[in-house]
Enzyme design. Structure first.
Site, PDB file in Angstrom:
ATOM      1  N   LYS A  53       4.421   2.816  17.358  1.00 17.01           N
ATOM      2  CA  LYS A  53       4.563   1.797  16.325  1.00 17.01           C
ATOM      3  C   LYS A  53       5.837   2.063  15.547  1.00 17.01           C
ATOM      4  O   LYS A  53       5.979   3.108  14.904  1.00 17.01           O
ATOM      5  CB  LYS A  53       3.357   1.802  15.385  1.00 17.01           C
ATOM      6  CG  LYS A  53       3.329   0.602  14.435  1.00 17.01           C
ATOM      7  CD  LYS A  53       1.997   0.509  13.716  1.00 17.01           C
ATOM      8  CE  LYS A  53       1.870  -0.784  12.933  1.00 17.01           C
ATOM      9  NZ  LYS A  53       0.527  -0.907  12.293  1.00 17.01           N
ATOM     10  N   GLY A  64      -0.899   6.816   1.869  1.00 18.96           N
ATOM     11  CA  GLY A  64      -0.562   8.196   2.196  1.00 18.96           C
ATOM     12  C   GLY A  64      -1.369   8.783   3.332  1.00 18.96           C
ATOM     13  O   GLY A  64      -1.577  10.001   3.408  1.00 18.96           O
ATOM     14  N   ASN A 122       0.831  -1.201   0.000  1.00 28.44           N
ATOM     15  CA  ASN A 122       0.000   0.000   0.000  1.00 28.44           C
ATOM     16  C   ASN A 122       0.864   1.248   0.000  1.00 28.44           C
ATOM     17  O   ASN A 122       1.957   1.273   0.570  1.00 28.44           O
ATOM     18  CB  ASN A 122      -0.964  -0.007   1.197  1.00 28.44           C
ATOM     19  CG  ASN A 122      -0.426   0.735   2.395  1.00 28.44           C
ATOM     20  OD1 ASN A 122      -0.537   1.963   2.487  1.00 28.44           O
ATOM     21  ND2 ASN A 122       0.183   0.000   3.330  1.00 28.44           N
ATOM     22  N   GLY A 153       1.810  -8.614   5.365  1.00 24.63           N
ATOM     23  CA  GLY A 153       1.298  -9.964   5.161  1.00 24.63           C
ATOM     24  C   GLY A 153       2.353 -11.039   5.252  1.00 24.63           C
ATOM     25  O   GLY A 153       3.317 -10.954   6.018  1.00 24.63           O
ATOM     26  N   ASN A 188       2.080   6.594  15.211  1.00 27.70           N
ATOM     27  CA  ASN A 188       2.603   6.003  13.986  1.00 27.70           C
ATOM     28  C   ASN A 188       3.910   6.686  13.629  1.00 27.70           C
ATOM     29  O   ASN A 188       3.933   7.724  12.966  1.00 27.70           O
ATOM     30  CB  ASN A 188       1.587   6.128  12.853  1.00 27.70           C
ATOM     31  CG  ASN A 188       2.022   5.417  11.587  1.00 27.70           C
ATOM     32  OD1 ASN A 188       3.159   4.982  11.466  1.00 27.70           O
ATOM     33  ND2 ASN A 188       1.106   5.296  10.634  1.00 27.70           N
ATOM     34  N   TYR A 247      -4.183  -7.390  10.062  1.00 23.81           N
ATOM     35  CA  TYR A 247      -4.864  -6.582   9.054  1.00 23.81           C
ATOM     36  C   TYR A 247      -4.923  -7.379   7.760  1.00 23.81           C
ATOM     37  O   TYR A 247      -5.999  -7.777   7.311  1.00 23.81           O
ATOM     38  CB  TYR A 247      -4.156  -5.242   8.863  1.00 23.81           C
ATOM     39  CG  TYR A 247      -4.717  -4.341   7.771  1.00 23.81           C
ATOM     40  CD1 TYR A 247      -5.757  -4.749   6.939  1.00 23.81           C
ATOM     41  CD2 TYR A 247      -4.220  -3.077   7.559  1.00 23.81           C
ATOM     42  CE1 TYR A 247      -6.275  -3.930   5.933  1.00 23.81           C
ATOM     43  CE2 TYR A 247      -4.734  -2.245   6.562  1.00 23.81           C
ATOM     44  CZ  TYR A 247      -5.748  -2.688   5.755  1.00 23.81           C
ATOM     45  OH  TYR A 247      -6.253  -1.870   4.769  1.00 23.81           O
ATOM     46  N   SER A 268       5.263   4.809   9.239  1.00 22.80           N
ATOM     47  CA  SER A 268       4.638   4.586   7.932  1.00 22.80           C
ATOM     48  C   SER A 268       5.570   4.997   6.806  1.00 22.80           C
ATOM     49  O   SER A 268       6.059   6.135   6.782  1.00 22.80           O
ATOM     50  CB  SER A 268       3.332   5.378   7.811  1.00 22.80           C
ATOM     51  OG  SER A 268       2.860   5.340   6.474  1.00 22.80           O
TER      52      SER A 268
END
Length: 329
Positions: A208, A124, A121, A258, A175, A308, A178
């Site tokens: 995170k 944004g 992904n 994943g 966060n 997720y 990211s």
């Protein structure tokens, strides 16, 4: 233990649910899923939510019905906490939320890799902004522990967003990792942010952190962990997506989640636990699909696990399957 209905739900998703969702492009599929969650359906039965006192736990003073959480990124606007909780998640992390609304990156910004049970992904951080999210949370009932992922923006912006959201959440997850935020995540900034946020409300603040694969990356991540601990963080979530180059994305890059992360997540958890001398609780995140994956993370020292990508590939009963599996010795 799983109910006798649970295999039928698994069959439904395996036989045609996944095929239906995967017939759409990933972002449209996501919008359909969120629209379905707005319907007054028996989500507890659909998810076969497990209610067993043996699963109850707490992390940083937050009581949880079970240790299986939904990671940030699925419910970016925090509209679907209630049905997601009914599916059986012990907690749901909404967002990531920024102070001002963000449209995110141009499309294409998400893609599947089914052969690896993975996603890439480059969203944004699209979200409606902290004030709108606060209004949404104020209207909605609680069915599980509500957490919000907060962007590591400037100290001033993050503090304003924190103040708006704090009355409506049980915990924050900063966060700081990211790959699609549009700015660089720095350990010193994370430490300063945590130190600024913690005195503002009696709400735990988790950080995170990024994943790591090389020794240099490991040292950088653990420096961020130590800065977060020194700033007063309540815990660590380990970890976020892996930055990758991917020309399918409009930005040419994104974050991988994943299956490719499954094996490394317990190793990262163990390193974080060691770096903090076990003083901070750790939420494991990355490639968790099964109870065996979850047990590996818990054995490495995690207090909870977050999923997720597993929800996308395994369907709405994944939380109950993992939770039920944790009951089996």
């Amino acid at each position: 233990m799983p109910t006798t209905d649970e295999p039928r739900t698994r069959d439904w998703y395996d036989r045609f649910g996944r095929r239906l969702f995967f017939s759409l492009d990933p972002e449209r599929s996501h919008r359909v899923a969120l629209a379905m969650l707005a319907l007054p359906l028996p989500w507890g039965r659909i998810g076969h939510a497990v209610a067993d006192p043996a699963l109850a736990t707490e992390v940083a003073g937050v009581a949880l019905a079970n240790p299986v959480g939904l990671a940030s990124g699925f419910d970016k606007a925090c509209h679907r906490f209630a049905p997601l909780g009914q599916l059986g998640f012990g907690y749901v992390v909404g967002g990531t939320v920024t102070l001002a609304p963000r449209p995110g990156n141009p499309r294409v910004r998400i893609a599947r890799d089914p052969s690896r049970r993975a996603l890439v992904n480059a969203m944004g951080l699209p979200n409606p902004g902290a004030a709108e999210v606060a209004r949404t949370l104020a209207r909605h009932r609680r069915t599980t522990s509500r957490w919000v992922s907060l962007a590591d923006e400037t100290v001033q912006d993050a503090c304003v967003a924190f103040d708006l959201l704090a009355p409506h959440v049980d915990a924050f997850e900063l966060n700081a990792s990211s790959p699609n935020a549009g700015w660089t995540h720095r350990a010193d900034h994370v430490g300063a942010l945590v130190a600024a946020l913690r005195p503002r409300a009696e709400v735990p603040v988790f950080v995170k952190v990024p994943p790591f694969a090389t020794e240099d990356e490991r040292q950088g991540v653990l420096a961020m962990v130590r800065a977060a601990q020194q700033g007063g963080a309540s815990g660590i979530t380990a970890s976020n997506t892996v930055p990758v180059q991917d020309m399918r994305m409009s930005t040419g890059r994104g974050g991988l989640s994943g299956g490719p992360l499954t094996a490394r997540t317990p190793e990262i958890v163990e390193a974080v636990v060691e770096a903090t001398h076990g003083a901070l609780p750790v939420n494991a995140c990355g490639g968790i699909f099964t109870a065996a994956d979850a047990r590996a993370c818990l054995a490495a020292g995690a207090r909870t696990v977050q999923i997720y990508t597993g929800l996308i590939y395994e369907g709405p009963a994944i939380a109950s399957r993992i939770a039920s599996g944790l009951l089996v010795a």
